[in-house]
Design a protein around this motif. Structure first.
Motif, PDB file in Angstrom:
ATOM      1  N   PHE A  42       0.841  -1.204   0.000  1.00  0.00           N
ATOM      2  CA  PHE A  42       0.000   0.000   0.000  1.00  0.00           C
ATOM      3  C   PHE A  42       0.871   1.247   0.000  1.00  0.00           C
ATOM      4  N   LEU A  43       0.703   2.042  -1.031  1.00  0.00           N
ATOM      5  CA  LEU A  43       1.454   3.294  -1.137  1.00  0.00           C
ATOM      6  C   LEU A  43       0.475   4.450  -0.966  1.00  0.00           C
ATOM      7  N   LEU A  51       8.447   4.563  -3.158  1.00  0.00           N
ATOM      8  CA  LEU A  51       8.074   4.070  -4.488  1.00  0.00           C
ATOM      9  C   LEU A  51       9.182   3.191  -5.055  1.00  0.00           C
ATOM     10  N   MET A  52      10.410   3.637  -4.865  1.00  0.00           N
ATOM     11  CA  MET A  52      11.548   2.868  -5.376  1.00  0.00           C
ATOM     12  C   MET A  52      11.622   1.494  -4.695  1.00  0.00           C
ATOM     13  N   TRP A  56      11.119  -2.095  -6.550  1.00  0.00           N
ATOM     14  CA  TRP A  56      12.201  -3.056  -6.424  1.00  0.00           C
ATOM     15  C   TRP A  56      11.670  -4.374  -5.847  1.00  0.00           C
ATOM     16  N   THR A  57      10.773  -4.251  -4.875  1.00  0.00           N
ATOM     17  CA  THR A  57      10.151  -5.438  -4.281  1.00  0.00           C
ATOM     18  C   THR A  57       9.316  -6.162  -5.328  1.00  0.00           C
ATOM     19  N   GLN A  58       8.566  -5.401  -6.101  1.00  0.00           N
ATOM     20  CA  GLN A  58       7.733  -5.989  -7.156  1.00  0.00           C
ATOM     21  C   GLN A  58       8.582  -6.793  -8.140  1.00  0.00           C
ATOM     22  N   LYS A  59       9.692  -6.185  -8.559  1.00  0.00           N
ATOM     23  CA  LYS A  59      10.574  -6.828  -9.527  1.00  0.00           C
ATOM     24  C   LYS A  59      11.115  -8.146  -8.957  1.00  0.00           C
ATOM     25  N   THR A  60      11.552  -8.104  -7.698  1.00  0.00           N
ATOM     26  CA  THR A  60      12.107  -9.304  -7.063  1.00  0.00           C
ATOM     27  C   THR A  60      11.029 -10.375  -6.919  1.00  0.00           C
ATOM     28  N   CYS A  61       9.837  -9.969  -6.519  1.00  0.00           N
ATOM     29  CA  CYS A  61       8.727 -10.923  -6.385  1.00  0.00           C
ATOM     30  C   CYS A  61       8.476 -11.624  -7.707  1.00  0.00           C
TER      31      CYS A  61
END
Ligand SMILES: NC(=O)C1=CN([C@@H]2O[C@H](COP(=O)(O)OP(=O)(O)OC[C@H]3O[C@@H](n4cnc5c(N)ncnc54)[C@H](O)[C@@H]3O)[C@@H](O)[C@H]2O)C=CC1
Ligand SMILES: Nc1nc(=O)c2c([nH]1)NC[C@@H]1CN(c3ccc(C(=O)N[C@@H](CCC(=O)O)C(=O)O)cc3)C=[N+]21
Length: 332
Positions: A42-43, A51-52, A56-61
Motif C-alpha cells: 500500500f502506497l 516508491l523505489m 524493487w520489491t515488485q521486480k524481485t517478487c
C-alpha cells in the motif's frame, strides 16, 4: 625499484551473495505450496524512496515466483483498504509504506494489519516477542516462528553468512564474545537490531544522536533476554575501538563514520541508503559490506513464506492484540 603500493587486504562483500543463499532456501519452501504467495503493497504517500522500494520489491517478487500488487490509495482510504486486505483470502501478506501521516497515526495503522499477514513484523505481538526474546508464537510446540523486522534480520543474515555467528555454540548464544556497534537507534531498524544481537549473546553499543546505550545479557549471558544501560557521557571514541563489528545506518549524505576509530580488522556493514563509510574504510576493515538492500528484500519474501507456513498450521492463537473484527474470519 620501489614495490608498487599493495592494495588493501579488505574483502568487499556484496550483499547479493547472501541474498542468493537465502533465495535458494525460499525457493525450496515455495515448491511445497500449491500457489504462489500474494504480497500487497500500500502506497499512500509521495515518498520517492518508498516508491523505489515498492518497485524493487515488485521486480524481485516477479523474478522469483511470488505475486505482488501495488495499491496506490489516498490517506483517507488507507484504513479501509487495509481492513479489506485483511479479510481477502487472496492476500497472503501486506506491506504498508511509511511514513504516511508521520505521527502516531502511523503506529495505529501498523496495528491494524492482521498479524497473520504482517510481513514486516510490526504487530505488537511480534515486537513484544522480539524484545522479550520469545522466538516462537507457540512456545510449547515451537512450530511457528515469530516474524522479525526485515532490515534488522537482513543484518543478522549477513553476520551469519560471514561466520560471525559461531555455530559451535548453541542456537541463541552464537554471538557470545562479540562486541558490536550499531549506529542508528530508530524504532524500525536500529533498536530492534541492537536487541536481537544482544539476545543472541553479543555486547552491543547502540549509538544515536543523543548518546550511547549498552545492550547485553549480562556476564556469562546469565539473563534470558537483553538489558539496557545508559552510558552517560560516553562517545563513539570510547566504544568504537572495542568493536569487532560496526553496523551503520545513518540517513543523509553528511554523515561519515570516523574510520580512524575502527579496531584493526573490524567487519563493517552499511545499511543506510547513503554511504556511511568512506573509501578509506578498506585500510582498516577486514570485511566491508557497502549495502544490504538485496538481502532485505529476500528476507521480506522469506517472512511472507513463513506467514503462509504459519497459517497453514492453522492454529494461530488469537492473542489479545489480534482480537479485532475480521481477524478470526481471515485466519480461518
Ligand atoms: N526505514 C526502513 O525500514 C529502512 C531504512 N533504511 C535506511 O536506513 C537509514 C536509516 O533509516 P531509519 O532508521 O528509518 O531513519 P531514522 O531517521 O528513523 O533514524 C536515524 C537514526 O540515526 C541516528 N543518527 C542520526 N545522525 C546521527 C549521528 N550523526 N550520529 C549517530 N547517530 C545518528 C538517529 O539518532 C536515529 O537513531 C536510511 O538511510 C534508510 O534509507 C534501509 C532499509 C529500511
Ligand atoms: N513499511 C516500510 N518499510 C520499509 O522498509 C520502508 C518503508 N516503509 N518506506 C520507505 C523506506 C525506504 N526503503 C528503502 C530501502 C532500501 C532502498 C534501496 O534501494 N537500497 C539499496 C540501494 C539503492 C540502490 O541500489 O541504488 C541498497 O541498500 O542496496 C530504498 C528504500 C524502505 N522503506
Amino acid at each position: 625499484m620501489s614495490a608498487p603500493k599493495s592494495s588493501t587486504s579488505c574483502k568487499v562483500m556484496l550483499s547479493k551473495h547472501v541474498a542468493n543463499v537465502l533465495l535458494e532456501e525460499v525457493q525450496e519452501g515455495l515448491k511445497t505450496l500449491e500457489k504462489p504467495p500474494h504480497l500487497v503493497g500500500f502506497l499512500a504517500n509521495n515518498d520517492p524512496a518508498a516508491l523505489m522500494y515498492a518497485q524493487w520489491t515488485q521486480k524481485t517478487c516477479e523474478e522469483y515466483g511470488f505475486r505482488y500488487s501495488l495499491r496506490e490509495v489516498s490517506r483517507d482510504e488507507i484504513e479501509e483498504a487495509i481492513i479489506a486486505a485483511n479479510a481477502d483470502a487472496d492476500v497472503d501478506g501486506i506491506i504498508v509504506y511509511y511514513p504516511i501521516f508521520n505521527n502516531r497515526q502511523d503506529q495505529y495503522l501498523q496495528q491494524i494489519v492482521d498479524i497473520s499477514k504482517d510481513v514486516e513484523g510490526l504487530s505488537h505481538q511480534y515486537i513484544f516477542n522480539m524484545y522479550q526474546n520469545i522466538r516462537f508464537l507457540d512456545p510449547e510446540t515451537k512450530r511457528q516462528k515469530s516474524i522479525l523486522p526485515c532490515t534488522s534480520l537482513a543484518n543478522i543474515k549477513i553476520l551469519e553468512y560471514l561466520n560471525i555467528y559461531n555455530t559451535i555454540l548453541p542456537y541463541g548464544n552464537r554471538l557470545h564474545g562479540h562486541t558490536i556497534c550499531v549506529v542508528n537507534r530508530s524504532e524500525v531498524v536500529g533498536r530492534p537490531l541492537a536487541a536481537l544481537l544482544a539476545n543472541d549473546g553479543a555486547c552491543v553499543y547502540s549509538v544515536d544522536i543523543t548518546g550511547i546505550q549498552k545492550f547485553t545479557r549480562g556476564e556469562g549471558l546469565k539473563n534470558r533476554r537483553h538489558e539496557v544501560v545508559d552510558m552517560e557521557g560516553a562517545t563513539l571514541k570510547d566504544v568504537a575501538p572495542l568493536c569487532d563489528v560496526v553496523i551503520s545506518g545513518v540517513p543523509g549524505d553528511k554523515y561519515k563514520f570516523d574510520t580512524s576509530l575502527l579496531r584493526e580488522g573490524a567487519v563493517c556493514i552499511n545499511f543506510s541508503s547513503e554511504k556511511n563509510f568512506g573509501p578509506e574504510v578498506k585500510e582498516k576493515a577486514s570485511i566491508f559490506v557497502p549495502s544490504i538492500g538485496k538481502v532485505t528484500i529476500v528476507v521480506l519474501l522469506r517472512n511472507l513464506l513463513r506467514l503462509v507456513q504459519n497459517r497453514r498450521m492453522d492454529n494461530v492463537k488469537p492473542a489479545a492484540a489480534t482480537e479485532r473484527p475480521g481477524t478470526l474470519e481471515a485466519n480461518s
